[in-house]
Scaffold this active site. Structure first.
Site, PDB file in Angstrom:
ATOM      1  N   LEU A  20      -5.943   5.907  -0.636  1.00 40.35           N
ATOM      2  CA  LEU A  20      -4.988   5.583   0.426  1.00 40.35           C
ATOM      3  C   LEU A  20      -3.723   6.420   0.347  1.00 40.35           C
ATOM      4  O   LEU A  20      -3.087   6.689   1.373  1.00 40.35           O
ATOM      5  CB  LEU A  20      -4.624   4.096   0.367  1.00 40.35           C
ATOM      6  CG  LEU A  20      -5.742   3.096   0.672  1.00 40.35           C
ATOM      7  CD1 LEU A  20      -5.230   1.673   0.482  1.00 40.35           C
ATOM      8  CD2 LEU A  20      -6.271   3.290   2.083  1.00 40.35           C
ATOM      9  N   GLY A  24       4.937   8.976  -6.806  1.00 34.72           N
ATOM     10  CA  GLY A  24       5.391   9.497  -8.077  1.00 34.72           C
ATOM     11  C   GLY A  24       4.980   8.626  -9.239  1.00 34.72           C
ATOM     12  O   GLY A  24       4.907   9.099 -10.382  1.00 34.72           O
ATOM     13  N   ALA A  26       2.160   6.086  -8.999  1.00 32.25           N
ATOM     14  CA  ALA A  26       0.769   5.648  -9.020  1.00 32.25           C
ATOM     15  C   ALA A  26      -0.024   6.230  -7.863  1.00 32.25           C
ATOM     16  O   ALA A  26       0.538   6.622  -6.845  1.00 32.25           O
ATOM     17  CB  ALA A  26       0.714   4.118  -8.987  1.00 32.25           C
ATOM     18  N   ASP A 151      13.849  -2.115  -3.407  1.00 31.20           N
ATOM     19  CA  ASP A 151      13.225  -1.012  -2.679  1.00 31.20           C
ATOM     20  C   ASP A 151      12.685  -1.475  -1.321  1.00 31.20           C
ATOM     21  O   ASP A 151      11.629  -1.027  -0.881  1.00 31.20           O
ATOM     22  CB  ASP A 151      12.096  -0.416  -3.528  1.00 31.20           C
ATOM     23  CG  ASP A 151      11.734   1.003  -3.123  1.00 31.20           C
ATOM     24  OD1 ASP A 151      12.544   1.636  -2.407  1.00 31.20           O
ATOM     25  OD2 ASP A 151      10.668   1.482  -3.508  1.00 31.20           O
TER      26      ASP A 151
END
Length: 369
Positions: A20, A24, A26, A151
């Site tokens: 998918l 940085g 995974a 995030d």
């Protein structure tokens, strides 16, 4: 390092459908979890990248935050099934959402002239309720955990074709930050969403997430950046100073309570900022339901499906990847998928204008970034 499994969901039972994406921290794969009696369920596997695999401190933080994520049980937060280690790589197994990111959905809606503010407000109300649940999570002894996502962005919100938004990557943002803080320029993509105190390197609490929600709302409702600086330095200065163009400049047609909610969420002064995600959710829900006509669940589902036409039959296996076991892939039995190129961007291009429920949106060529 010995391979261990922390849940009954084993990567040996995960058949890879396709890759998918890649970040940085995974690589992310769509998989099928198979079992006896024809059991077959789509899941997402997030696999820590090789450069982080031998970092013991990174692994500790990743596992700790993943365990916290697994405790979050809310319909608007992505569900974490478990974490294990196989082939020397940590694998986080999560719920699969049949739908696009909120950013991709909004791009399509703006491009079609159908960026309905009522549905945006309602969907963001749901996201805020998910955040409120996470912010209130306590340990078994009742001690508040004071979780902060850190995030929140339109990229980190997925919207199912049933019209249900889900915030992803909750609880692992700290691990991600550790993995990228020394890489020059990697913070640039999230700069627009960060609260001033977060940019200043100060300790942050739940109000940093509320600020980011405000930025999400601003972008979703106007298809513009609140901070129009042309360089990172200029944007940084504007962010620290709390200088942004009022949403009403772009959308004077929006209801006053909605404009006020966005302004309060993006307030640079912590004491003046909206105090809780639950409070923000209440205002957004009230605005969406008091509109004429209101944003109903059925209407949102129809709106999402209109702008996110996915395969009705669900995820299809890429023949080139052959349904390989994720465990075998990570153990090195097959190298093709692990080295595969990035998937092409399925999202529409920047929209060329749009109209919400209340009328034309002023200004040239809006875009959701």
């Amino acid at each position: 390092m010995t391979d261990t499994t922390s849940t009954g969901t084993s990567s040996a039972r995960l058949r890879v459908v396709r890759k998918l994406g890649r970040g940085g921290m995974a690589d992310v794969y769509l998989c099928r979890l198979t079992g006896v009696g024809g059991f077959d369920k789509p899941v997402v596997a997030k696999v820590v990248r090789p450069e982080h695999a031998e970092d013991a401190e990174f692994a500790r933080m990743f596992m700790e935050e993943a365990r916290l994520s697994a405790r979050l049980q809310h319909p608007n937060l992505i569900h974490v099934y478990g974490i294990e280690q196989t082939g020397g790589r940590l694998v986080l197994m999560m719920e699969y959402v049949d739908g696009p990111s909120f950013k991709a959905l909004l791009r399509a809606a703006w491009r079609a002239g159908d960026a309905d503010w009522r549905h945006v407000a309602a969907l963001m109300s749901d996201v805020a309720r998910g955040l409120a649940h996470a912010h209130g999570l306590a340990a078994e002894d009742g001690t508040p955990l004071r979780l902060v996502h850190r995030d929140v962005s339109l990229d980190n919100i997925l919207v199912s074709r049933e019209g249900i938004p889900k915030l992803i990557d909750f609880g692992i943002a700290r691990a991600a930050d550790r993995g990228r803080h020394t890489q020059v320029g990697t913070v640039k993509g999230k700069l627009q969403y960060m609260a001033p105190e977060q940019l200043d390197g100060l300790d942050v609490d739940h109000r940093a997430d509320i600020y980011a929600l405000g930025v999400c709302l601003y972008k979703a409702l106007s298809a513009r950046n609140p901070f129009p600086g042309k360089t990172t330095r200029e944007i940084w200065r504007q962010r620290l100073a709390g200088e942004f163009i009022p949403l009403s400049t772009h959308r004077p047609d929006l209801p006053a309570p909605l404009l006020e909610a966005v302004a309060r969420a993006m307030e640079p002064d912590l004491d003046a900022r909206c105090g809780s995600a639950e409070e923000l959710a209440d205002v957004l829900e009230s605005v969406a339901l008091s509109a004429d006509p209101p944003s109903t669940r059925a209407a949102r589902r129809e709106w999402v499906r209109r702008h996110a036409p996915l395969h009705e039959e669900g995820p299809e296996e890429d023949p080139s990847e052959g349904g390989l076991s994720l465990s075998l892939m990570l153990r090195g039995s097959y190298g093709g998928l692990a080295d595969a190129g990035e998937p092409s961007d399925p999202t529409p291009g920047a929209p060329d204008g749009g109209r919400g429920a209340a009328g034309e949106t002023p200004g040239p060529e809006p875009t959701v970034e």
